[in-house]
Write a protein that holds these residues in place. Structure first.
Motif, mmCIF file in Angstrom:
data_model
loop_
_atom_site.group_PDB
_atom_site.id
_atom_site.type_symbol
_atom_site.label_atom_id
_atom_site.label_comp_id
_atom_site.label_asym_id
_atom_site.label_seq_id
_atom_site.Cartn_x
_atom_site.Cartn_y
_atom_site.Cartn_z
ATOM 1 N N ALA A 277 0.855 -1.192 0.000
ATOM 2 C CA ALA A 277 0.000 0.000 0.000
ATOM 3 C C ALA A 277 0.890 1.241 0.000
ATOM 4 O O ALA A 277 0.628 2.216 -0.703
ATOM 5 C CB ALA A 277 -0.919 0.016 1.196
ATOM 6 N N TYR A 278 1.953 1.208 0.834
ATOM 7 C CA TYR A 278 2.880 2.336 0.898
ATOM 8 C C TYR A 278 4.186 1.869 1.525
ATOM 9 O O TYR A 278 4.254 0.841 2.197
ATOM 10 C CB TYR A 278 2.291 3.481 1.733
ATOM 11 N N VAL A 279 5.233 2.659 1.315
ATOM 12 C CA VAL A 279 6.541 2.464 1.958
ATOM 13 C C VAL A 279 6.968 3.824 2.486
ATOM 14 O O VAL A 279 6.930 4.819 1.751
ATOM 15 C CB VAL A 279 7.600 1.941 0.971
ATOM 16 N N THR A 280 7.351 3.883 3.765
ATOM 17 C CA THR A 280 7.778 5.152 4.342
ATOM 18 C C THR A 280 8.893 4.913 5.340
ATOM 19 O O THR A 280 9.097 3.788 5.809
ATOM 20 C CB THR A 280 6.589 5.873 5.025
ATOM 21 N N LYS A 281 9.617 5.961 5.654
ATOM 22 C CA LYS A 281 10.684 5.891 6.644
ATOM 23 C C LYS A 281 10.105 6.374 7.976
ATOM 24 O O LYS A 281 9.510 7.449 8.063
ATOM 25 C CB LYS A 281 11.848 6.785 6.220
ATOM 26 N N ASP A 282 10.279 5.567 9.009
ATOM 27 C CA ASP A 282 9.757 5.902 10.340
ATOM 28 C C ASP A 282 10.926 5.811 11.308
ATOM 29 O O ASP A 282 11.295 4.735 11.773
ATOM 30 C CB ASP A 282 8.649 4.924 10.722
ATOM 31 N N GLY A 283 11.545 6.954 11.614
ATOM 32 C CA GLY A 283 12.759 6.935 12.422
ATOM 33 C C GLY A 283 13.874 6.273 11.641
ATOM 34 O O GLY A 283 14.173 6.668 10.509
ATOM 35 N N ASN A 284 14.465 5.246 12.220
ATOM 36 C CA ASN A 284 15.537 4.523 11.535
ATOM 37 C C ASN A 284 15.033 3.309 10.778
ATOM 38 O O ASN A 284 15.819 2.588 10.153
ATOM 39 C CB ASN A 284 16.600 4.077 12.552
ATOM 40 N N ALA A 285 13.743 3.050 10.831
ATOM 41 C CA ALA A 285 13.194 1.845 10.211
ATOM 42 C C ALA A 285 12.310 2.190 9.024
ATOM 43 O O ALA A 285 11.739 3.280 8.941
ATOM 44 C CB ALA A 285 12.399 1.045 11.240
ATOM 45 N N VAL B 248 0.695 -3.741 9.164
ATOM 46 C CA VAL B 248 1.877 -2.908 8.919
ATOM 47 C C VAL B 248 3.130 -3.625 9.398
ATOM 48 O O VAL B 248 3.157 -4.184 10.498
ATOM 49 C CB VAL B 248 1.749 -1.554 9.651
ATOM 50 N N CYS B 249 4.174 -3.613 8.557
ATOM 51 C CA CYS B 249 5.443 -4.261 8.889
ATOM 52 C C CYS B 249 6.549 -3.231 9.075
ATOM 53 O O CYS B 249 6.766 -2.379 8.203
ATOM 54 C CB CYS B 249 5.857 -5.220 7.763
ATOM 55 N N TYR B 250 7.242 -3.303 10.203
ATOM 56 C CA TYR B 250 8.474 -2.542 10.391
ATOM 57 C C TYR B 250 9.625 -3.456 9.995
ATOM 58 O O TYR B 250 9.829 -4.523 10.597
ATOM 59 C CB TYR B 250 8.618 -2.092 11.844
ATOM 60 N N MET B 251 10.388 -3.038 8.997
ATOM 61 C CA MET B 251 11.447 -3.898 8.467
ATOM 62 C C MET B 251 12.623 -4.019 9.435
ATOM 63 O O MET B 251 12.935 -3.089 10.175
ATOM 64 C CB MET B 251 11.928 -3.363 7.121
ATOM 65 N N ALA B 252 13.248 -5.173 9.414
ATOM 66 C CA ALA B 252 14.409 -5.434 10.264
ATOM 67 C C ALA B 252 15.608 -4.625 9.770
ATOM 68 O O ALA B 252 15.648 -4.200 8.606
ATOM 69 C CB ALA B 252 14.729 -6.927 10.237
ATOM 70 N N PRO B 253 16.591 -4.389 10.659
ATOM 71 C CA PRO B 253 17.823 -3.729 10.213
ATOM 72 C C PRO B 253 18.450 -4.513 9.061
ATOM 73 O O PRO B 253 18.382 -5.741 9.014
ATOM 74 C CB PRO B 253 18.715 -3.771 11.463
ATOM 75 N N GLY B 254 19.046 -3.806 8.127
ATOM 76 C CA GLY B 254 19.677 -4.475 6.986
ATOM 77 C C GLY B 254 18.743 -4.669 5.809
ATOM 78 O O GLY B 254 19.125 -5.287 4.807
ATOM 79 N N GLN B 255 17.498 -4.168 5.908
ATOM 80 C CA GLN B 255 16.524 -4.350 4.830
ATOM 81 C C GLN B 255 16.274 -3.071 4.031
ATOM 82 O O GLN B 255 15.286 -2.957 3.311
ATOM 83 C CB GLN B 255 15.207 -4.860 5.409
ATOM 84 N N ALA B 256 17.183 -2.102 4.144
ATOM 85 C CA ALA B 256 17.005 -0.832 3.441
ATOM 86 C C ALA B 256 17.008 -1.016 1.933
ATOM 87 O O ALA B 256 16.163 -0.459 1.215
ATOM 88 C CB ALA B 256 18.091 0.156 3.856
ATOM 89 N N ALA B 257 17.946 -1.793 1.416
ATOM 90 C CA ALA B 257 18.042 -1.985 -0.031
ATOM 91 C C ALA B 257 16.764 -2.612 -0.579
ATOM 92 O O ALA B 257 16.259 -2.201 -1.634
ATOM 93 C CB ALA B 257 19.249 -2.866 -0.362
ATOM 94 N N TYR B 258 16.236 -3.581 0.145
ATOM 95 C CA TYR B 258 14.987 -4.227 -0.280
ATOM 96 C C TYR B 258 13.836 -3.229 -0.222
ATOM 97 O O TYR B 258 13.052 -3.102 -1.172
ATOM 98 C CB TYR B 258 14.695 -5.423 0.615
#
Length: 281
Positions: A200-208, A236-246
């Motif tokens: 639905a969307y992708v956003t930056k929330d703090g460092n995640a 809603v999913c908060y991505m784990a560290p190391g998932q920025a590229a994905y």
């Protein structure tokens, strides 16, 4: 139950022990089935054990239930009461299991009643084997006290992630919210899900990075389930560290399948949050 092991919730002892036999009935002999799959099946079982205080019985049952993967919803050992649930699967809802322990004249009685939801079913012999297998493991005396001490702090064995669609998870959580919002976070927190759907969307929330699944409102769905809740729950999913590229390569309407752990729930905004999400293998 359909694709379920079985669960149990308790009924009044009088239902099972209407007379005082010379020999106490075994769990299997006292086992009772009521209802049907359309309106909801009920299975009741009980055991009597000498020198078994209620708190000791519940402490043991916690250890037994946790070891078999049941969710501990409420534990009031001092009052001889416990509520557990057969966990949900991708194709079946959880259902409650109440456990009640009493003691009269030094004899303890533990009663379980499984309350299946409408549409769920299981063979009577399977229900009996599961419930009586748990009850027959209860001990009295010093052995029971030792087992209760160990079981009192037991936690449910972690299960493999439940595979489910974002729409399916949303509908299940919404229905649970409609029934009793107080139990939702207890039921889901700490559980892992592999959720497939679209972005639905992708956003930056703090460092995640935060990724929302596209979930239609009930009135937007082409096919609606019977007795479906009149609202949706956003996933809603908060991505784990190391998932920025994905995360940075995602865009709305892209298909995704993520595995994460339920962290929080808002019954008013109707949102379920998962943390440490990663692409499913």
């Amino acid at each position: 139950m359909t694709a379920l092991r079985l669960a149990a919730a308790f009924a009044p002892v009088a239902l099972l022990l209407t007379a005082t036999p010379v020999r106490a009935a075994t769990c299997e002999e006292a086992f009772v089935k009521k209802g049907n799959a359309i309106t909801g099946l009920r299975f009741t079982a009980a055991v009597t054990v000498a020198d078994l205080p209620p708190a000791v019985a519940i402490g043991q049952m916690r250890g037994i239930a946790a070891g078999k993967g049941y969710d501990i919803m409420a534990d009031e050992a001092e009052f001889g009461s416990m509520l557990i649930e057969q966990p949900m699967t991708g194709g079946a809802r959880a259902f409650p299991i109440q456990i009640t322990a009493t003691q009269t004249g030094g004899i303890g009685t533990v009663v379980m009643e499984a309350k299946l939801r409408a549409g769920q079913s299981t063979k009577t012999e399977l229900a009996m084997a599961e419930m009586c297998g748990m009850l027959n493991a209860i001990k009295g005396g010093k052995a029971g006290a030792a087992a209760a001490k160990k079981g009192a702090t037991a936690t449910t064995v972690a299960a493999a992630p439940v595979k489910i669609s974002a729409l399916g998870l949303s509908q299940q959580v919404s229905k649970d919210t409609e029934r009793n919002a107080a139990g939702v976070l207890t039921r889901y927190k700490g559980k892992q899900f592999t959720v497939d759907g679209t972005v639905a969307y992708v956003t930056k929330d703090g460092n995640a990075f935060r990724i929302g699944y596209k979930v239609p409102n009930p009135w937007e769905q082409a096919i609606r389930l019977p007795n479906q809740a009149p609202f949706k729950t956003d996933i809603v999913c908060y991505m784990a560290p190391g998932q920025a590229a994905y995360s940075l390569q995602l865009k709305p309407d892209k298909a995704i399948k993520l595995t994460g752990t339920v962290e929080d729930f808002d019954e008013y905004k109707h949102v379920l949050w998962l943390k440490d999400c990663r692409p499913a293998q």
